[in-house]
Design a protein around this motif. Structure first.
Motif, PDB file in Angstrom:
ATOM      1  N   MET A   1     -19.002 -87.512 -82.931  1.00 21.64           N
ATOM      2  CA  MET A   1     -18.789 -87.910 -81.272  1.00 21.64           C
ATOM      3  C   MET A   1     -19.198 -86.631 -80.486  1.00 21.64           C
ATOM      4  N   GLY A   2     -19.819 -86.874 -79.476  1.00 22.82           N
ATOM      5  CA  GLY A   2     -20.416 -85.833 -78.571  1.00 22.82           C
ATOM      6  C   GLY A   2     -19.547 -85.248 -77.687  1.00 22.82           C
ATOM      7  N   LEU A   3     -19.836 -84.329 -76.591  1.00 21.76           N
ATOM      8  CA  LEU A   3     -18.791 -83.869 -75.415  1.00 21.76           C
ATOM      9  C   LEU A   3     -19.590 -83.629 -74.483  1.00 21.76           C
ATOM     10  N   LEU A   4     -18.753 -83.133 -73.363  1.00 23.29           N
ATOM     11  CA  LEU A   4     -19.486 -82.968 -72.006  1.00 23.29           C
ATOM     12  C   LEU A   4     -19.458 -81.436 -72.027  1.00 23.29           C
ATOM     13  N   ILE A   5     -20.503 -80.885 -71.390  1.00 25.51           N
ATOM     14  CA  ILE A   5     -20.749 -79.530 -71.261  1.00 25.51           C
ATOM     15  C   ILE A   5     -21.054 -79.264 -69.585  1.00 25.51           C
ATOM     16  N   ASP A   6     -20.535 -78.810 -68.834  1.00 25.96           N
ATOM     17  CA  ASP A   6     -20.925 -78.701 -67.485  1.00 25.96           C
ATOM     18  C   ASP A   6     -21.011 -79.988 -66.912  1.00 25.96           C
ATOM     19  N   GLY A   7     -20.452 -80.845 -67.468  1.00 24.86           N
ATOM     20  CA  GLY A   7     -20.614 -82.402 -66.605  1.00 24.86           C
ATOM     21  C   GLY A   7     -21.774 -83.256 -67.372  1.00 24.86           C
ATOM     22  N   VAL A   8     -22.387 -82.447 -68.471  1.00 22.56           N
ATOM     23  CA  VAL A   8     -23.597 -83.155 -68.876  1.00 22.56           C
ATOM     24  C   VAL A   8     -23.215 -83.637 -70.301  1.00 22.56           C
ATOM     25  N   PRO A 113     -17.112 -83.106 -61.868  1.00 25.33           N
ATOM     26  CA  PRO A 113     -18.644 -82.999 -62.141  1.00 25.33           C
ATOM     27  C   PRO A 113     -19.071 -81.791 -63.159  1.00 25.33           C
ATOM     28  N   SER A 114     -18.112 -80.980 -63.285  1.00 26.18           N
ATOM     29  CA  SER A 114     -18.516 -79.754 -64.085  1.00 26.18           C
ATOM     30  C   SER A 114     -17.660 -79.816 -65.602  1.00 26.18           C
ATOM     31  N   PHE A 115     -17.032 -80.858 -65.568  1.00 26.95           N
ATOM     32  CA  PHE A 115     -16.174 -80.894 -66.826  1.00 26.95           C
ATOM     33  C   PHE A 115     -16.760 -80.417 -68.081  1.00 26.95           C
ATOM     34  N   THR A 116     -16.011 -79.736 -68.834  1.00 23.98           N
ATOM     35  CA  THR A 116     -16.491 -79.357 -70.110  1.00 23.98           C
ATOM     36  C   THR A 116     -15.484 -79.864 -71.112  1.00 23.98           C
ATOM     37  N   GLY A 117     -15.705 -80.605 -72.052  1.00 19.41           N
ATOM     38  CA  GLY A 117     -14.612 -81.005 -73.249  1.00 19.41           C
ATOM     39  C   GLY A 117     -14.972 -82.467 -73.647  1.00 19.41           C
ATOM     40  N   ARG A 118     -14.228 -82.677 -74.461  1.00 23.04           N
ATOM     41  CA  ARG A 118     -14.368 -83.964 -75.430  1.00 23.04           C
ATOM     42  C   ARG A 118     -13.874 -85.158 -74.190  1.00 23.04           C
ATOM     43  N   ALA A 119     -14.513 -86.175 -74.160  1.00 20.74           N
ATOM     44  CA  ALA A 119     -14.204 -87.568 -73.334  1.00 20.74           C
ATOM     45  C   ALA A 119     -13.392 -88.248 -74.109  1.00 20.74           C
ATOM     46  N   THR A 120     -11.949 -87.846 -74.308  1.00 17.44           N
ATOM     47  CA  THR A 120     -11.143 -88.694 -75.050  1.00 17.44           C
ATOM     48  C   THR A 120     -10.300 -90.079 -74.363  1.00 17.44           C
ATOM     49  N   VAL A 121      -9.802 -90.966 -75.009  1.00 18.70           N
ATOM     50  CA  VAL A 121      -9.031 -91.877 -74.679  1.00 18.70           C
ATOM     51  C   VAL A 121      -7.540 -91.419 -75.091  1.00 18.70           C
ATOM     52  N   PRO A 122      -6.636 -91.859 -74.366  1.00 18.55           N
ATOM     53  CA  PRO A 122      -6.632 -92.418 -73.155  1.00 18.55           C
ATOM     54  C   PRO A 122      -6.773 -91.768 -71.959  1.00 18.55           C
ATOM     55  N   VAL A 123      -7.184 -92.374 -70.956  1.00 21.28           N
ATOM     56  CA  VAL A 123      -7.415 -91.911 -69.527  1.00 21.28           C
ATOM     57  C   VAL A 123      -6.390 -92.393 -68.526  1.00 21.28           C
ATOM     58  N   LEU A 124      -5.802 -91.745 -67.844  1.00 22.79           N
ATOM     59  CA  LEU A 124      -4.984 -92.416 -66.878  1.00 22.79           C
ATOM     60  C   LEU A 124      -5.397 -91.848 -65.495  1.00 22.79           C
ATOM     61  N   TRP A 125      -6.055 -93.126 -64.898  1.00 21.38           N
ATOM     62  CA  TRP A 125      -6.856 -92.795 -63.692  1.00 21.38           C
ATOM     63  C   TRP A 125      -6.010 -93.151 -62.467  1.00 21.38           C
ATOM     64  N   ASP A 126      -6.260 -92.408 -61.254  1.00 22.68           N
ATOM     65  CA  ASP A 126      -5.738 -92.596 -59.844  1.00 22.68           C
ATOM     66  C   ASP A 126      -6.890 -93.227 -59.081  1.00 22.68           C
ATOM     67  N   LEU A 127      -6.575 -94.481 -58.744  1.00 28.47           N
ATOM     68  CA  LEU A 127      -7.406 -95.315 -57.990  1.00 28.47           C
ATOM     69  C   LEU A 127      -7.554 -94.995 -56.538  1.00 28.47           C
ATOM     70  N   GLU A 128      -6.720 -94.268 -56.098  1.00 28.88           N
ATOM     71  CA  GLU A 128      -6.771 -93.746 -54.622  1.00 28.88           C
ATOM     72  C   GLU A 128      -7.442 -92.255 -54.289  1.00 28.88           C
ATOM     73  N   GLU A 129      -6.932 -91.535 -55.251  1.00 31.34           N
ATOM     74  CA  GLU A 129      -7.323 -90.154 -55.202  1.00 31.34           C
ATOM     75  C   GLU A 129      -8.839 -90.061 -55.971  1.00 31.34           C
ATOM     76  N   ARG A 130      -9.100 -91.122 -56.937  1.00 33.34           N
ATOM     77  CA  ARG A 130     -10.244 -91.088 -57.529  1.00 33.34           C
ATOM     78  C   ARG A 130     -10.528 -89.893 -58.634  1.00 33.34           C
ATOM     79  N   THR A 131      -9.385 -89.787 -59.427  1.00 35.66           N
ATOM     80  CA  THR A 131      -9.399 -88.711 -60.305  1.00 35.66           C
ATOM     81  C   THR A 131      -8.517 -89.010 -61.587  1.00 35.66           C
TER      82      THR A 131
END
Ligand SMILES: N[C@@H](CCC(=O)N[C@@H](CS)C(=O)NCC(=O)O)C(=O)O
Length: 315
Positions: A1-8, A113-131
């Motif tokens: 599994m890949g990962l994000l480095i500086d958002g890429v 947008p500059s996240f570095t790390g693994r894109a794991t699940v679960p993700v708990l998302w805030d629909l209002e703050e969009r984060t």
């Protein structure tokens, strides 16, 4: 599994073992809490969304708690396709409708947008703050246990009662290291020695828990607590995946005198059976490798009577 480095997104897998070949799991990055005193993420209905994979044991904890606490109308949910591809966890050919994301890593990039790390699940998302509020299952189930309790329809059941908190924390630590993450330490070991150490520790703990469950219905006595659900998340996958795919094959779950009926007892609690998606479990562990053939067996009957209802009450 890949990962994000500086958002890429980078497709190549990164080394996740130390010099001894032991699998090392990275810490989660987003650790805020719904209902915390700072008021940033208030406990309101309809504001939060879970992105999960139904086969993943960590994400599964949050799926399970959402059902057990009757949060279906409070926290919405999206499921990825079972198997990961070159883009990691993916929603398939069409984007999911909430954020228009094709892949879980898109969600991390939206949050940062500059996240570095693994894109794991679960993700708990805030629909209002969009984060992302939180991407650590251990935190999310603690929140689900109590944060939304004032909302109509939410179950008041408490899986982390004060009188058992210390015992739960102690058992969680042992079970996380040697069982929940222990099966991964077997499956992802990069040396024979690291694998055998993880395997020995796994079965030592399972033997210990099996003996404990000979004298009491649940791990903390006669009430189901968080540590039971955390153990269940691994046990329900054991014979379907870990026994063969992760080489955890001293014996199967169904060979344990007490752990096996205990697993069925938990499976047969209200709301639980519908959360266990056997096809998704096979899909995540076997479906990601070409040609993606899933094992037909084993055929496990979690619904078989467990006969643990009238056990003498434990400590
Ligand atoms: N500590 C995290 C671990 C979550 C985790 O590792 N999930 C796996 C799926 S079973 C994942 O997304 N792995 C992707 C990766 O490591 O790149 C939690 O419990 O929430």
């Amino acid at each position: 599994m890949g990962l994000l480095i500086d958002g890429v997104w980078h497709d190549q897998d990164q080394r996740r073992a130390n010099e001894s070949g032991e699998f090392v799991r990275a810490d989660s990055s987003f650790r805020a809490a719904i209902g915390a005193a700072d008021g940033r993420f208030p406990a309101t209905s309809g504001r939060y969304h879970l992105f999960v994979n139904a086969g993943c044991p960590w994400a599964y904890r949050t799926v399970l708690y959402r059902s057990l606490k009757n949060l279906d109308a409070v926290v919405s949910i999206s499921f990825t396709a079972p198997a990961a591809g070159s883009q990691g966890w993916t929603f398939g050919d069409t984007a999911e409708p909430i954020l228009g994301a094709r892949h879980i890593h898109n969600i991390y990039s939206l949050a940062d947008p500059s996240f570095t790390g693994r894109a794991t699940v679960p993700v708990l998302w805030d629909l209002e703050e969009r984060t992302i509020v939180n991407n650590e299952s251990a935190d999310i189930i603690r929140m689900f246990n109590s944060a939304f309790n004032g909302i109509e329809g939410v179950s008041a059941v408490d899986f982390y009662p004060d009188e058992h908190a210390t015992e739960i924390d102690q058992l969680n630590a042992l079970i996380y290291d040697t069982v929940n993450n222990g099966v991964y330490r077997c499956g992802f070991a990069q040396s024979q020695q690291a694998y055998e150490q993880a395997y020995d520790a796994l079965f030592e703990t399972l033997d210990q828990l099996d003996a404990r469950l000979a004298g009491q219905r649940y791990l903390c006595g006669d009430v189901i607590t968080e540590v039971d659900w955390r153990l269940f998340s691994t046990l329900v996958r054991f014979d379907l995946a870990y026994y063969s795919q992760f080489r955890c094959n001293r014996n199967r779950l169904i060979d344990f005198a007490h752990l096996w009926p205990y697993t069925r007892d938990l499976y047969q609690q209200p709301e639980v059976a519908a959360t266990v998606d056997v096809a998704a479990i096979k899909g995540i562990y076997y479906g990601g490798r070409a040609p993606g053939i899933l094992p037909k067996g084993p055929d496990i009957n979690f619904g078989e009577p467990h006969h643990r209802e009238n056990m003498t009450v434990g400590p």
